[in-house]
Design a protein around this motif. Structure first.
Motif, mmCIF file in Angstrom:
data_model
loop_
_atom_site.group_PDB
_atom_site.id
_atom_site.type_symbol
_atom_site.label_atom_id
_atom_site.label_comp_id
_atom_site.label_asym_id
_atom_site.label_seq_id
_atom_site.Cartn_x
_atom_site.Cartn_y
_atom_site.Cartn_z
ATOM 1 N N LEU A 45 0.844 -1.207 0.000
ATOM 2 C CA LEU A 45 0.000 0.000 0.000
ATOM 3 C C LEU A 45 0.875 1.252 0.000
ATOM 4 C CD1 LEU A 45 -2.975 -0.955 2.379
ATOM 5 C CD2 LEU A 45 -2.939 -0.858 -0.113
ATOM 6 N N GLU A 46 1.970 1.211 0.733
ATOM 7 C CA GLU A 46 2.882 2.371 0.735
ATOM 8 C C GLU A 46 3.457 2.628 -0.649
ATOM 9 O OE1 GLU A 46 5.967 2.352 3.807
ATOM 10 O OE2 GLU A 46 4.345 1.946 5.252
ATOM 11 N N VAL A 47 3.868 1.545 -1.322
ATOM 12 C CA VAL A 47 4.405 1.683 -2.685
ATOM 13 C C VAL A 47 3.333 2.259 -3.618
ATOM 14 C CG1 VAL A 47 5.105 0.315 -4.697
ATOM 15 C CG2 VAL A 47 6.215 -0.053 -2.501
ATOM 16 N N ILE A 48 2.112 1.792 -3.464
ATOM 17 C CA ILE A 48 1.013 2.288 -4.304
ATOM 18 C C ILE A 48 0.839 3.795 -4.090
ATOM 19 C CG2 ILE A 48 -1.511 2.260 -4.569
ATOM 20 C CD1 ILE A 48 -1.382 -0.798 -4.171
ATOM 21 N N HIS A 49 0.905 4.231 -2.854
ATOM 22 C CA HIS A 49 0.726 5.661 -2.588
ATOM 23 C C HIS A 49 1.895 6.484 -3.119
ATOM 24 C CE1 HIS A 49 -3.144 5.580 -0.708
ATOM 25 N NE2 HIS A 49 -2.791 4.471 -0.095
ATOM 26 N N THR A 50 3.105 5.950 -3.024
ATOM 27 C CA THR A 50 4.269 6.654 -3.589
ATOM 28 C C THR A 50 4.104 6.801 -5.101
ATOM 29 O OG1 THR A 50 5.631 5.606 -1.906
ATOM 30 C CG2 THR A 50 6.796 6.590 -3.761
ATOM 31 N N ARG A 60 -11.540 7.170 -9.737
ATOM 32 C CA ARG A 60 -11.821 5.817 -9.251
ATOM 33 C C ARG A 60 -10.588 4.959 -9.502
ATOM 34 N NH1 ARG A 60 -16.083 4.554 -14.249
ATOM 35 N NH2 ARG A 60 -14.435 4.354 -15.795
ATOM 36 N N VAL A 61 -10.579 3.774 -8.889
ATOM 37 C CA VAL A 61 -9.358 2.962 -8.886
ATOM 38 C C VAL A 61 -9.676 1.516 -9.278
ATOM 39 C CG1 VAL A 61 -7.403 2.208 -7.467
ATOM 40 C CG2 VAL A 61 -8.493 4.412 -6.985
ATOM 41 N N SER A 62 -8.874 0.958 -10.198
ATOM 42 C CA SER A 62 -8.978 -0.456 -10.583
ATOM 43 C C SER A 62 -7.675 -1.149 -10.213
ATOM 44 C CB SER A 62 -9.151 -0.591 -12.094
ATOM 45 O OG SER A 62 -10.345 0.021 -12.511
ATOM 46 N N VAL A 63 -7.785 -2.309 -9.612
ATOM 47 C CA VAL A 63 -6.572 -3.009 -9.185
ATOM 48 C C VAL A 63 -6.555 -4.438 -9.722
ATOM 49 C CG1 VAL A 63 -5.123 -3.626 -7.205
ATOM 50 C CG2 VAL A 63 -6.747 -1.737 -7.004
ATOM 51 N N GLY A 64 -5.433 -4.838 -10.308
ATOM 52 C CA GLY A 64 -5.196 -6.237 -10.663
ATOM 53 C C GLY A 64 -4.296 -6.831 -9.589
ATOM 54 N N PHE A 65 -4.757 -7.902 -8.957
ATOM 55 C CA PHE A 65 -4.020 -8.504 -7.829
ATOM 56 C C PHE A 65 -3.594 -9.934 -8.194
ATOM 57 C CE2 PHE A 65 -3.648 -10.961 -3.966
ATOM 58 C CZ PHE A 65 -2.853 -10.137 -3.181
ATOM 59 N N PRO A 66 -2.354 -10.351 -7.832
ATOM 60 C CA PRO A 66 -1.865 -11.670 -8.262
ATOM 61 C C PRO A 66 -2.351 -12.827 -7.380
ATOM 62 C CG PRO A 66 -0.153 -10.566 -7.039
ATOM 63 C CD PRO A 66 -1.315 -9.594 -7.108
ATOM 64 N N GLY A 67 -3.648 -12.992 -7.296
ATOM 65 C CA GLY A 67 -4.218 -14.082 -6.517
ATOM 66 C C GLY A 67 -5.731 -14.076 -6.687
ATOM 67 N N VAL A 68 -6.389 -14.991 -5.993
ATOM 68 C CA VAL A 68 -7.852 -15.057 -6.060
ATOM 69 C C VAL A 68 -8.430 -13.901 -5.238
ATOM 70 C CG1 VAL A 68 -9.870 -16.424 -5.387
ATOM 71 C CG2 VAL A 68 -7.867 -17.556 -6.404
ATOM 72 N N VAL A 69 -9.329 -13.136 -5.874
ATOM 73 C CA VAL A 69 -9.970 -11.999 -5.202
ATOM 74 C C VAL A 69 -11.469 -12.106 -5.405
ATOM 75 C CG1 VAL A 69 -10.159 -9.488 -5.068
ATOM 76 C CG2 VAL A 69 -8.014 -10.520 -5.806
ATOM 77 N N PHE A 87 -7.312 -10.281 3.574
ATOM 78 C CA PHE A 87 -7.213 -8.813 3.577
ATOM 79 C C PHE A 87 -8.217 -8.213 2.588
ATOM 80 C CE2 PHE A 87 -5.252 -4.748 2.308
ATOM 81 C CZ PHE A 87 -5.004 -4.197 3.552
ATOM 82 N N ASN A 88 -8.983 -7.220 3.063
ATOM 83 C CA ASN A 88 -9.933 -6.560 2.168
ATOM 84 C C ASN A 88 -9.239 -5.377 1.485
ATOM 85 O OD1 ASN A 88 -12.042 -5.194 0.885
ATOM 86 N ND2 ASN A 88 -13.530 -6.032 2.337
ATOM 87 N N LEU A 89 -8.695 -5.652 0.304
ATOM 88 C CA LEU A 89 -7.899 -4.656 -0.418
ATOM 89 C C LEU A 89 -8.778 -3.516 -0.917
ATOM 90 C CD1 LEU A 89 -5.249 -3.718 -1.663
ATOM 91 C CD2 LEU A 89 -5.608 -5.335 -3.538
ATOM 92 N N ALA A 90 -9.982 -3.849 -1.368
ATOM 93 C CA ALA A 90 -10.878 -2.810 -1.897
ATOM 94 C C ALA A 90 -11.236 -1.809 -0.798
ATOM 95 C CB ALA A 90 -12.135 -3.450 -2.477
ATOM 96 N N THR A 91 -11.569 -2.318 0.384
ATOM 97 C CA THR A 91 -11.933 -1.429 1.491
ATOM 98 C C THR A 91 -10.738 -0.589 1.933
ATOM 99 O OG1 THR A 91 -13.567 -3.014 2.213
ATOM 100 C CG2 THR A 91 -12.884 -1.404 3.832
ATOM 101 N N ALA A 92 -9.567 -1.236 2.033
ATOM 102 C CA ALA A 92 -8.370 -0.511 2.489
ATOM 103 C C ALA A 92 -8.038 0.630 1.525
ATOM 104 C CB ALA A 92 -7.187 -1.466 2.604
ATOM 105 N N SER A 94 -10.069 2.082 -0.757
ATOM 106 C CA SER A 94 -11.085 3.137 -0.882
ATOM 107 C C SER A 94 -11.081 4.022 0.358
ATOM 108 C CB SER A 94 -12.474 2.584 -1.220
ATOM 109 O OG SER A 94 -12.907 1.740 -0.215
ATOM 110 N N ALA A 95 -10.669 3.466 1.506
ATOM 111 C CA ALA A 95 -10.552 4.310 2.701
ATOM 112 C C ALA A 95 -9.395 5.296 2.543
ATOM 113 C CB ALA A 95 -10.345 3.443 3.939
ATOM 114 N N SER A 96 -8.261 4.831 1.984
ATOM 115 C CA SER A 96 -7.125 5.760 1.913
ATOM 116 C C SER A 96 -7.234 6.726 0.730
ATOM 117 C CB SER A 96 -5.799 5.007 1.909
ATOM 118 O OG SER A 96 -5.745 4.117 0.844
ATOM 119 N N PHE A 97 -7.831 6.307 -0.378
ATOM 120 C CA PHE A 97 -7.978 7.224 -1.527
ATOM 121 C C PHE A 97 -9.262 8.046 -1.449
ATOM 122 C CE2 PHE A 97 -5.199 4.248 -4.178
ATOM 123 C CZ PHE A 97 -4.172 5.158 -4.255
#
Ligand code: BGC
Length: 230
Positions: A45-50, A60-69, A87-92, A94-97
């Protein structure tokens, strides 16, 4: 005012971002950083923000994740830190962005950026892992996990064709394996078209059949726009 989408591609070796307009045309220069080690949710998440700080504004944000989501939650992450599971990546995000976020498997996103939406189309990605996506007339069968399916010699597609295998057996044998994998996948899916993406496509040296196409790595990000179609 056109809606702008930040597309994020999380990979086992790199994290990439880009902003797309409503037609899926890139508006920014792609930015990339190495995947941090250990590759925990916090570190990524830190790298994404950098990276995002270089990209200007977006809606809005679209994310491709290397696993089952599923519904924004990570179920598997074979090439990332184990703390991703659950881990709920979408919630995390959307809360930070403070923006709507949609998350999908990375190979599925790559496929959305590559397919012609015509018949049975299979996508495989050759990178750190072995990704796969299956489409019928443009409709996705989500989270196809061919990578961890048995392929040959008691090994999975990922064990035979992932980055570790390429490093271990070299380009020549890896290419031979890829040729066998294409035959095996054609027998299984009888696809109209097979697309091959991912960072290791530049290592391909075998001649490909006419119904197999190499797609540029950037389709992993370009697919980000399709997540917002109804
Ligand atoms: C994962 C897939 C992913 C692929 C490519 C595999 O290890 O299980 O979900 O698409 O790697 O990143």
């Amino acid at each position: 005012m056109s809606i702008q989408t930040l597309a994020i591609d999380i990979g086992g070796s790199g994290v990439k971002v880009l902003v797309l307009d409503e037609a899926g045309v890139p508006l920014t220069e792609r930015a990339r950083l190495d995947t941090p080690q250990p590759s925990t949710p916090q570190a990524i998440l830190e790298v994404i923000h950098t990276l995002t700080a270089t990209q200007g504004t977006f809606d809005r944000v679209s994310v491709g994740f290397p696993g089952v989501v599923r519904r924004g939650v990570v179920y598997t992450a074979a090439n990332l830190d184990g703390t991703w599971l659950g881990f709920n990546l979408a919630t995390a995000l959307s809360a930070s962005f403070n923006k709507p976020v949609r998350v999908i498997n990375d190979a599925d996103m790559q496929g959305l950026g590559a397919i012609a939406s015509n018949g049975v189309e299979l996508v495989i990605t050759l990178g750190t892992g072995f990704g796969s996506g299956l489409f019928l007339d443009g409709r996705l069968v989500p989270n196809l996990e061919l990578g961890h399916h048995a392929f040959r010699k008691s090994e999975t597609y990922e064990e035979q064709l992932g980055r570790a295998a390429l490093d271990a057996v070299g380009k020549k044998r890896w290419n031979r394996r890829l040729g066998r994998a294409i035959v095996s996948l054609e027998n299984l899916f009888n696809y109209d078209m097979l697309y091959i993406g991912g960072g290791n496509t530049d290592r391909i040296e075998i001649e490909l059949p006419p119904n197999v196409k190499i797609v540029p790595n950037i389709s992993g990000l370009l697919g980000g726009i399709a997540l917002w179609r109804s």
